[in-house]
Design a protein around this motif. Sequence first.
Motif, PDB file in Angstrom:
ATOM      1  N   VAL A 133     -10.897   3.822  -1.620  1.00  0.00           N
ATOM      2  CA  VAL A 133     -10.321   3.679  -0.218  1.00  0.00           C
ATOM      3  C   VAL A 133      -8.994   2.944  -0.141  1.00  0.00           C
ATOM      4  O   VAL A 133      -7.890   3.567   0.209  1.00  0.00           O
ATOM      5  CB  VAL A 133     -10.997   2.951   1.015  1.00  0.00           C
ATOM      6  N   ASP A 134      -8.975   1.800  -0.805  1.00  0.00           N
ATOM      7  CA  ASP A 134      -7.520   1.146  -1.002  1.00  0.00           C
ATOM      8  C   ASP A 134      -7.053   1.102  -2.309  1.00  0.00           C
ATOM      9  O   ASP A 134      -5.665   0.841  -2.639  1.00  0.00           O
ATOM     10  CB  ASP A 134      -7.962  -0.593  -0.499  1.00  0.00           C
ATOM     11  N   ASP A 146      -0.549  -3.964   3.914  1.00  0.00           N
ATOM     12  CA  ASP A 146      -0.613  -2.609   4.612  1.00  0.00           C
ATOM     13  C   ASP A 146       0.824  -2.038   5.066  1.00  0.00           C
ATOM     14  O   ASP A 146       1.311  -2.767   5.778  1.00  0.00           O
ATOM     15  CB  ASP A 146      -1.434  -2.900   6.101  1.00  0.00           C
ATOM     16  N   LEU A 177      -4.044   2.839  -3.410  1.00  0.00           N
ATOM     17  CA  LEU A 177      -4.094   4.094  -2.499  1.00  0.00           C
ATOM     18  C   LEU A 177      -3.282   3.790  -1.210  1.00  0.00           C
ATOM     19  O   LEU A 177      -3.591   2.709  -0.402  1.00  0.00           O
ATOM     20  CB  LEU A 177      -5.452   4.560  -2.548  1.00  0.00           C
ATOM     21  N   ASP A 178      -2.725   4.697  -0.735  1.00  0.00           N
ATOM     22  CA  ASP A 178      -2.223   4.605   0.728  1.00  0.00           C
ATOM     23  C   ASP A 178      -3.142   5.493   1.352  1.00  0.00           C
ATOM     24  O   ASP A 178      -3.103   6.670   1.466  1.00  0.00           O
ATOM     25  CB  ASP A 178      -0.991   5.307   0.738  1.00  0.00           C
ATOM     26  N   ASN A 179      -3.735   4.533   2.333  1.00  0.00           N
ATOM     27  CA  ASN A 179      -4.865   5.218   3.215  1.00  0.00           C
ATOM     28  C   ASN A 179      -4.500   5.855   4.666  1.00  0.00           C
ATOM     29  O   ASN A 179      -5.228   6.276   5.249  1.00  0.00           O
ATOM     30  CB  ASN A 179      -6.222   4.563   3.308  1.00  0.00           C
ATOM     31  N   ASP A 180      -2.947   5.531   4.994  1.00  0.00           N
ATOM     32  CA  ASP A 180      -2.753   6.066   6.266  1.00  0.00           C
ATOM     33  C   ASP A 180      -3.309   5.509   7.479  1.00  0.00           C
ATOM     34  O   ASP A 180      -3.265   6.077   8.561  1.00  0.00           O
ATOM     35  CB  ASP A 180      -2.518   7.531   6.316  1.00  0.00           C
ATOM     36  N   GLU A 196       0.793  -1.211  -0.130  1.00  0.00           N
ATOM     37  CA  GLU A 196       0.088   0.051  -0.031  1.00  0.00           C
ATOM     38  C   GLU A 196       1.021   1.282   0.067  1.00  0.00           C
ATOM     39  O   GLU A 196       1.343   1.746   1.168  1.00  0.00           O
ATOM     40  CB  GLU A 196      -0.765   0.085   1.130  1.00  0.00           C
TER      41      GLU A 196
END
Length: 109
Positions: free
Chosen positions: A36-37, A96, A61-64, A2
């Motif tokens: 989101v991901d 993750d 996507l990097d969702n932190d 991610e």
Amino acid sequence: LEDGELVVVQIERIGGSAGPVSLTVETVDDTATAGVDYTAFTDPVEFGDGEVNRTVGILILDNDVLDGPRQFFVDLVDASAGGLIAPTRITVRIRDDENDALFNDRFEN
């Protein structure tokens, strides 16, 4: 991982390469959620006469958020007559990166 990079999916035409073939590539949520991901993707792909390989890129996507590993599917649908495509569904797994940072912090401190 991610990290906001592209996952490249290779699509292979099997059973010959004569004539054009078209199909649709689409993403399907599983434990990962589009928007989101990863970035949802639905697009036509065309194989010209003699072509046997095509690729598509899907943005991860990097969702932190520490949310563990997730996955989504990439489906190949609606192939035109005579178009044998392999595979018809693949699984994309997202590791993750917040989990990796937590793991590294434990051993570096």
